[in-house]
Motif scaffolding. Structure first.
Motif, short mmCIF file in Angstrom:
data_model
loop_
_atom_site.label_atom_id
_atom_site.label_comp_id
_atom_site.label_asym_id
_atom_site.label_seq_id
_atom_site.Cartn_x
_atom_site.Cartn_y
_atom_site.Cartn_z
N LEU A 177 0.85 -1.18 0.00
CA LEU A 177 0.00 0.00 0.00
C LEU A 177 0.88 1.22 0.00
CD1 LEU A 177 -2.86 -0.85 2.51
CD2 LEU A 177 -3.04 -0.55 0.06
N GLY A 178 0.60 2.14 -0.93
CA GLY A 178 1.39 3.34 -1.02
C GLY A 178 0.91 4.45 -0.12
N PHE A 179 -0.37 4.41 0.30
CA PHE A 179 -0.93 5.47 1.12
C PHE A 179 -1.72 4.87 2.27
CE2 PHE A 179 -0.72 7.20 -3.18
CZ PHE A 179 0.03 8.33 -2.97
N ARG A 209 -6.48 11.31 -4.44
CA ARG A 209 -6.23 10.39 -5.57
C ARG A 209 -5.49 9.16 -5.10
NH1 ARG A 209 -3.88 11.07 -11.62
NH2 ARG A 209 -6.04 11.63 -11.90
N VAL A 210 -5.92 8.00 -5.60
CA VAL A 210 -5.22 6.74 -5.39
C VAL A 210 -5.13 6.03 -6.73
CG1 VAL A 210 -5.30 4.46 -4.34
CG2 VAL A 210 -5.85 6.46 -2.98
N GLY A 219 -0.47 3.62 -5.89
CA GLY A 219 -0.91 3.88 -4.53
C GLY A 219 -1.43 2.62 -3.87
N LEU A 220 -2.14 1.82 -4.63
CA LEU A 220 -2.59 0.51 -4.16
C LEU A 220 -2.07 -0.51 -5.16
CD1 LEU A 220 -4.18 -1.43 -2.43
CD2 LEU A 220 -6.26 -0.74 -3.62
N ARG A 221 -1.08 -1.26 -4.74
CA ARG A 221 -0.38 -2.19 -5.63
C ARG A 221 -0.93 -3.59 -5.45
NH1 ARG A 221 5.72 -3.81 -5.08
NH2 ARG A 221 6.15 -4.75 -7.10
N ILE A 222 -1.42 -4.19 -6.55
CA ILE A 222 -2.11 -5.46 -6.49
C ILE A 222 -1.35 -6.52 -7.29
CG2 ILE A 222 -4.25 -6.68 -7.09
CD1 ILE A 222 -5.75 -4.11 -6.61
N ALA A 223 -1.05 -7.63 -6.64
CA ALA A 223 -0.32 -8.72 -7.30
C ALA A 223 -1.32 -9.73 -7.83
CB ALA A 223 0.64 -9.38 -6.33
N SER A 224 -1.88 -9.44 -8.98
CA SER A 224 -2.81 -10.36 -9.62
C SER A 224 -2.51 -10.38 -11.11
CB SER A 224 -4.26 -9.94 -9.39
OG SER A 224 -5.14 -10.71 -10.19
N PRO A 225 -2.43 -11.54 -11.73
CA PRO A 225 -2.15 -11.59 -13.18
C PRO A 225 -3.26 -10.98 -14.01
CG PRO A 225 -2.74 -13.77 -12.35
CD PRO A 225 -2.57 -12.89 -11.15
N GLN A 226 -4.43 -10.77 -13.42
CA GLN A 226 -5.56 -10.19 -14.15
C GLN A 226 -5.55 -8.67 -14.12
OE1 GLN A 226 -9.17 -13.08 -13.31
NE2 GLN A 226 -7.92 -12.82 -11.49
N THR A 227 -4.71 -8.09 -13.26
CA THR A 227 -4.67 -6.65 -13.07
C THR A 227 -3.55 -6.04 -13.90
OG1 THR A 227 -5.49 -6.94 -10.81
CG2 THR A 227 -4.46 -4.83 -11.33
N SER A 228 -3.85 -4.94 -14.59
CA SER A 228 -2.84 -4.26 -15.41
C SER A 228 -1.85 -3.51 -14.53
CB SER A 228 -3.52 -3.27 -16.36
OG SER A 228 -4.36 -3.95 -17.28
N ILE A 234 -8.69 6.37 -8.78
CA ILE A 234 -9.87 6.92 -8.11
C ILE A 234 -9.55 8.35 -7.70
CG2 ILE A 234 -11.50 6.71 -6.20
CD1 ILE A 234 -10.88 3.74 -6.10
N ASP A 235 -10.40 9.29 -8.10
CA ASP A 235 -10.20 10.70 -7.80
C ASP A 235 -11.36 11.23 -6.99
OD1 ASP A 235 -7.73 11.61 -9.26
OD2 ASP A 235 -8.83 10.79 -10.96
N PHE A 236 -11.04 12.08 -6.00
CA PHE A 236 -12.06 12.82 -5.25
C PHE A 236 -12.23 14.17 -5.93
CE2 PHE A 236 -13.16 15.72 -1.64
CZ PHE A 236 -14.45 15.24 -1.45
N SER A 237 -13.41 14.40 -6.52
CA SER A 237 -13.65 15.62 -7.28
C SER A 237 -15.10 16.03 -7.14
CB SER A 237 -13.30 15.39 -8.75
OG SER A 237 -13.61 16.53 -9.53
N ARG A 238 -15.32 17.30 -6.82
CA ARG A 238 -16.67 17.86 -6.71
C ARG A 238 -17.54 17.04 -5.77
NH1 ARG A 238 -17.96 19.59 -13.02
NH2 ARG A 238 -16.16 20.99 -13.25
#
Length: 298
Positions: A177-179, A209-210, A219-228, A234-238
């Motif tokens: 986890l980066g954050f 932002r993550v 920011g959130l690092r996922i070890a899955s072969p299905q994930t690019s 994900i952005d917090f906006s308005r």
């Protein structure tokens, strides 16, 4: 009177996450770096036989007579981005435009701009209209992705990824986890809670932002072969949270008992609570490509 319309290969290129760049290194340094990068990009465009139509703050609109010229320029841009410790997003499309004074007009410009917007940092995307006209050598460097819905278009547009010399599959590493940041005390604030394998992230104005993917800098690092490598952001906006997919396999959002929403190079707001599958459908929270989310006012 001769027609002003003409077919061109159009390129939109910009510096990814330029706002964060200014925050990271300061306004003066970032502005100087941006100008150096844009000057270099202009040289690459002209060296490939194209021309820069206009500057766009942190990017350029360029045009080429052929798709091959545009693709060669784009690949060179991606190959030199590491010199500047930043990443570029490139979108290419071939279509008919109307030439104006210092600008181009027409639906083709809108399509090229949209393709650039859905490219992830460090990526070149092109429409089928451009890829179909490439030489055999360059067409072999393309990889078909999904059909993308575009505003004002009755039918989706097929998008392809173009591989540069430095593209390749990264090894899959462990998850980190980066954050990790809690909501600030005092005041009512909209928050989004993300949980993944015992870890938690709270998003709000303090953490707006993550980034999510296999890449080490995510920011959130996922070890899955299905994930690019650079799967989504994900952005917090308005006062809302917007999830944007940049992946090959898509992002699957399940909320309540409703059928999953599938994003492919598109965006949607996250509301309520549910599961997000990065690269495949989210069946349960224990899967290695799935995170749980929960939005609230707190």
């Amino acid at each position: 009177m001769p027609s002003l319309e003409k077919p061109l290969a159009l390129m939109f290129v910009d510096i990814a996450d330029s706002t964060m760049l200014y925050e990271r290194i300061g306004n003066v340094t970032a502005a100087a770096l941006t100008q150096r990068v844009l000057a270099h990009l202009r040289q690459l465009v002209e060296g490939s036989g194209g021309g820069v139509i206009k500057s766009l703050g942190d990017g350029l609109l360029a045009a080429f007579a052929t798709g091959d010229q545009g693709v060669r320029a784009a690949c060179t841009m991606i190959d030199i981005q590491e010199r500047y410790d930043l990443r570029l997003r490139v979108g290419l499309h071939y279509g008919t435009v109307v030439e104006g004074l210092g600008d181009l007009y027409g639906d083709a410009c809108n399509v090229a701009a949209r393709v650039q917007q859905i490219a992830r940092p460090g990526e070149i995307l092109a429409t089928a209209a451009l890829v179909d006209g490439l030489s055999a050598e360059l067409r072999d460097r393309t990889k078909p992705l999904s059909n993308v819905a575009m505003k004002g278009k009755t039918a989706p547009i097929r998008v392809h990824q173009i591989l540069s010399d430095k593209d390749g599959d990264d090894s899959i590493d462990s998850t980190t986890l980066g954050f990790l940041m809690a909501s600030p005390s005092g005041g009512t604030m909209l928050t989004l809670h993300l949980s993944y394998r015992g870890h938690a992230i709270t998003m709000n104005r303090s953490l707006p932002r993550v980034t999510i993917g296999r890449e080490e800098s995510s920011g959130l690092r996922i070890a899955s072969p299905q994930t690019s490598r650079q799967h989504a952001v994900i952005d917090f906006s308005r006062e809302s949270f917007l999830l944007t997919d940049h992946s090959t396999n898509g992002t699957f959002i399940r909320s309540g008992g409703s059928p999953p929403v599938v994003l492919r190079r598109d965006s949607t707001k996250l509301v309520g609570r549910g599961l997000i599958g990065f690269g495949a459908e989210a069946l349960n929270e224990g899967q290695d490509h799935v995170i749980a989310f929960r939005g609230e006012l707190a």
